[in-house]
Structure formats: structure tokens, C-alpha cells
Design an enzyme around this catalytic site. Structure first.
Site, PDB file in Angstrom:
ATOM      1  N   LYS A 153       1.111  -1.364  -0.153  1.00  0.00           N
ATOM      2  CA  LYS A 153       0.328   0.070   0.086  1.00  0.00           C
ATOM      3  C   LYS A 153       0.720   2.097  -0.090  1.00  0.00           C
ATOM      4  O   LYS A 153       2.262   1.512   0.691  1.00  0.00           O
ATOM      5  CB  LYS A 153      -0.366  -0.411   0.834  1.00  0.00           C
ATOM      6  N   SER A 156      -9.715   1.541   3.226  1.00  0.00           N
ATOM      7  CA  SER A 156      -8.727   2.012   2.337  1.00  0.00           C
ATOM      8  C   SER A 156      -7.469   1.638   1.425  1.00  0.00           C
ATOM      9  O   SER A 156      -6.793   1.949   0.621  1.00  0.00           O
ATOM     10  CB  SER A 156      -7.912   3.618   2.989  1.00  0.00           C
ATOM     11  N   SER A 196      -9.555  -1.131   7.416  1.00  0.00           N
ATOM     12  CA  SER A 196      -8.799  -0.719   5.540  1.00  0.00           C
ATOM     13  C   SER A 196      -8.724  -1.831   5.305  1.00  0.00           C
ATOM     14  O   SER A 196      -8.136  -2.037   4.304  1.00  0.00           O
ATOM     15  CB  SER A 196      -8.353   0.818   5.954  1.00  0.00           C
TER      16      SER A 196
END
Length: 483
Positions: A75, A150, A174
Site C-alpha cells: 500500500k 482504504s 481498511s
């Protein structure tokens, strides 16, 4: 392409070279990423350099580790030395860290092949991945739907077979929420089990790094590799050693279902979760229903604490030291004001404002202090619940992946998608989301197993036994092959 175990076997048996495998993944990224928008930065040179090093080891007859040579992704809020790390925000455009996050340092030392950095909601704030300055990641099951947030980019990449696994971060769900939306496995470890050093902070007392994978075994392998105490992170305690107990018998295990977790959940999701409970019954586990009324306070407590910490953490982005800086200003104060106004997206600004408000004089006691007191009550309620059961079974999200644009048209309902996931972060507990079915349109449904503090081995064991009993729920998308 496939699970980590399959890739490892192929490499060891010389069915494919690591270089060939890496090139195959890079080729798939080139084809699929324009539609998925999972990657915001691809690193072919670094990936192929590592792949060649792994091939040299194999050719020399040396043993390779289970994650060695396996193509993966990170990420874009985890620091990677010399590789742009933006948190998908304009304000960090062009920022290249001078150090690696501990998790990447650990995996890099094990010759993990980094394919690139993946899309996310700006500064990890969002539930759809649409708050990214690069545009949102698409769901690999239906690209008109969101990947979730996210960590949407990681889930889209793993679900779309353009990464074998990835690392995401989970502040209020997330990792688990996008894993549920994309039909993959997402593990949020106990707070402190994995070092946060080098993770760009959203809410420091809630953030936790964890794996997003295609199978439960993969999640266990990656977690065991990255868990551990780190002297650079004062909150890290360590953990791991879950792989050896994956196949333990779960006969007699008490699996709890809090009635409040099923309130407001869509019928198809509720049916899939209750059907999973029946699978556990058939495996000899005992289903225990109980009440957890404190859950109704979890969402307001989460948003007060998370926004307050975000307000503090994001104060450092001022255009002076790194990242974006406004072109026109009249003085230092004006420069900082314009830089932040132009550099941050709408959702980030909204949460900074809310966090600053709840921390301000006159409102601190009314909101932030009260939220922290309630946090203690929520932790106590979970401790009491675990006196009645070993693990808790719940929906991951009250719904399946929504269509693109829904988050901006109804932001309040989007906040409510976190209702099942945030209690785990508030209490610092481990939780794993695994696929448990599909809705009428073929979109994945996820369930989560919540464990006691540092109880990763138990929830992964329960998740693995479910995977063995219901393999039809763990399928690949149109981009790949069946597991």
C-alpha cells in the site's frame, strides 16, 4: 500464478524461473491495471533484480524461504527507500523516503519481489478508495464497483491476480473491508503485533499493518514473516507462529455471534454469515449467541478518536520540508494555509476539521475525553464476551461492494459501512475477513472472525477450517485461475 504455496512449489521444482514469473506478473499488470487502477507506481527494475538473485540461489542448489521470489505489493502509505510514497495525496507528490518501513525491510531481506505500490484512499481516509488523487481502484469482480478502502489497491491487485499478496493498513477496517469487497482474505493483527515504523500515520492508536492474500494459509505465512518486536516502534510487542496450528481440530470451539452485529445488515450478507455458522456447527464447533449493546457507541467513538489523531498527525504537512508547496503566497502563514488547502483532498480536510474541533478548548472534555472513556468500556465488554466464547463471528461489512460514485453521493451511509469493523480497532483485537458467499449479482460477501488479544493463531485456525469445508467460496476472478 496463484497462492504463495503454489508459487513456492513451482520455483523450487524449477517449473518456472523467478524472472519468468515476475515478467508474467508485470505483463498482467500492464494489461489489467488500466481497467483496475490498482497500482499507482510499478517497479519493474527492482522486481527483476530481486528475481534474478532468487534464480541464482535456486541454480546453486540453495534452499529458498516460503516468501522468497514471490511477487507482491505494498500500500502506498508504507515507506520504501528511493521509491515514491505519496499516500495517494497531492501533498506528498514526488516524496521519496530515505528509509524503508520495518515490514518492507523484513520482506526485502527475504527476497520478496516488489511489483510496485498500490492505490488507496488519501492518507487511508475512506471506505471506497475513491478519495485517491489517482482516481479509485476498481473491483476485479465488476469494475463498475469499488474495491473498498482504504487498502483498495492491494485488494484489487490480489483479487485481480496482479500480485500474489500485499500488505495493507487497517485503522477502522481498511484491510478487512476491501478484502470482503474483492473476495480475498484480509488479516488485521492485534495492535502491536506488527511494527508500524515507516507506516505514514493516520490515527496512531488504531493503525495496524496486515496481509491481504488469496488464502488463509497465505495470510498466516505473511503474518508470521512480518510480526515481531521492533525497537524503533515503542508500541510493538511481537507475535506470530500461527502457521503450525492452522490445521488444529476446532471441535468444541465456542464461536460467538453478537446479535448487535447482525442489526442493519443486508439480508444476503446475514444469510451468508449464518450459513457459515452452520458450517462451523458441522465441524463440531458450538455457536453461542450473546448481546454486546456497547457496539452502538463504536462508530462515534472511532470517528472522534481517529479524526483527533489525524488532525495531530497531519499537522506536519506544511510545504516547508517535503512534498507539495503552493506556487504563490505572501508570507509563511499564507504559504502553509494555501499549501494545505490545495494539497489535501476534501475528505482529509473534513476529518482534520472534525479532529481539531473535538480537541479544542471547551470541547475536549465533551467529545475526545468521553470517547476515550467509552473506548475503555468497549475493551471491557469484549473481554467479558470472550468469557463466553473463543472467537466471535460477524459480517465484515453490512453490504457488498457498492457502485462507483456512491460514496460521494451518500457519505454518511459510506461511514456506516465501517460499523462492523471499527470495534476491533478500538479494542486493539485481531480480526480476519474471509469470503463466505456471493450475492445475486455475483459480488463477494465477507465474514470476519474476531479473536482475543494476540489470538491470531485461533482465528486463522478457525478461518482455515472454514476454507477447507467451503472451498467454493474462495474463487478467483476472470483474470485468473481457481485456487
Amino acid at each position: 500464478m496463484g497462492t504463495i504455496a503454489k508459487i513456492h512449489e513451482m520455483l523450487v521444482n524449477k517449473q518456472v524461473s523467478c524472472e519468468e514469473l515476475t515478467k508474467s506478473y508485470l505483463s498482467e499488470i500492464e494489461k489489467a491495471n488500466p481497467e483496475l487502477n490498482a497500482y499507482v507506481c510499478v517497479t519493474p527494475e527492482a522486481a527483476l533484480k530481486t528475481a534474478k538473485a532468487v534464480d541464482k540461489k535456486i541454480a546453486a542448489g540453495e534452499e529458498i524461504g516460503s516468501l522468497e521470489g514471490v511477487p507482491m505489493t505494498l500500500k502506498d502509505n508504507m515507506s520504501t527507500k528511493g521509491i515514491e510514497t505519496t499516500c495517494c495525496s497531492k501533498i506528498l507528490g514526488g516524496y521519496k523516503p530515505i528509509f524503508d518501513a520495518t515490514v518492507w525491510e523484513t520482506l526485502k531481506s527475504q527476497n520478496a519481489v516488489l511489483l510496485g505500490k498500490t492505490n488507496m484512499d488519501e492518507f487511508a481516509m475512506g471506505s471506497s478508495c475513491e478519495n485517491s488523487c489517482f482516481g479509485g481502484a476498481a473491483n476485479p469482480f465488476n469494475t463498475n464497483h469499488v474495491a473498498g478502502g482504504s487498502s483498495g489497491g492491494v485488494s484489487s491487485a490480489v483479487g485481480g491476480n496482479i500480485a500474489a499478496y500485499g500488505l495493507g493498513s487497517d485503522t477502522g477496517g481498511s484491510i478487512r473491508q476491501p478484502a470482503s469487497f474483492c473476495g480475498v482474505v484480509g488479516l488485521k493483527p492485534t495492535y502491536g503485533a506488527v511494527s508500524r515504523y515507516g507506516l505514514i500515520a493516520y490515527a496512531s492508536s488504531l493503525d495496524q499493518i496486515g496481509p491481504i492474500t488469496k488464502s488463509v494459509e497465505d495470510a498466516s505465512l505473511v503474518f508470521d514473516a512480518i510480526a515481531g518486536k521492533d525497537k524503533r516502534d515503542s508500541t510493538s510487542v511481537g507475535g506470530g507462529n500461527t502457521y503450525a496450528t492452522l490445521d488444529n481440530d476446532i471441535k468444541g470451539m465456542k464461536i460467538g455471534i453478537a446479535r448487535e452485529y447482525l442489526d442493519g445488515v443486508r439480508d444476503d450478507v446475514k444469510e451468508a454469515v449464518l450459513a457459515a455458522a452452520e458450517v462451523y456447527k458441522s465441524l463440531g464447533a458450538e455457536i453461542v449467541y450473546f448481546d454486546l449493546p456497547i457496539l452502538k457507541f463504536a462508530l462515534p467513538v472511532y470517528y472522534i478518536i481517529a479524526c483527533a489523531e489525524a488532525s495531530s498527525n497531519l499537522g506536519r504537512y506544511d510545504g516547508i520540508r517535503y512534498g507539495y508547496k503552493t506556487a504563490h503566497y505572501t508570507g509563511t502563514h499564507d504559504m502553509i494555509c494555501r499549501t494545505r488547502s490545495e494539497g489535501f483532498g476534501e475528505e482529509v480536510k473534513r476529518r482534520i476539521l472534525l479532529g481539531t474541533y473535538v480537541l479544542s478548548a471547551g470541547y475536549y472534555d465533551a467529545y475526545y475525553k468521553k470517547a476515550q472513556n467509552l473506548r475503555g468500556t468497549i475493551i471491557s465488554a469484549f473481554n467479558k464476551a470472550f468469557e463466553q466464547c473463543d472467537v466471535i463471528l460477524a459480517p465484515t461489512v453490512p453490504m457488498t461492494a457498492f457502485e462507483k460514485g456512491h460514496a460521494t453521493s451518500d457519505p454518511i451511509e459510506t461511514y456506516l459501512t465501517d460499523i462492523c469493523t471499527v470495534p476491533v480497532n478500538i479494542a486493539g483485537l485481531p480480526g480476519v475477513s474471509v469470503p463466505c458467499g456471493f450475492n445475486a449479482k455475483g459480488m463477494p460477501i465477507g465474514m470476519q472472525l474476531i479473536g482475543k488479544s494476540f489470538g491470531e493463531a485461533q482465528i486463522l485456525n478457525a478461518a482455515y477450517k472454514y476454507q477447507q469445508a467451503a472451498p467454493d467460496k474462495f474463487i478467483d476472478t476472470k483474470w485468473g485461475v481457481k485456487l
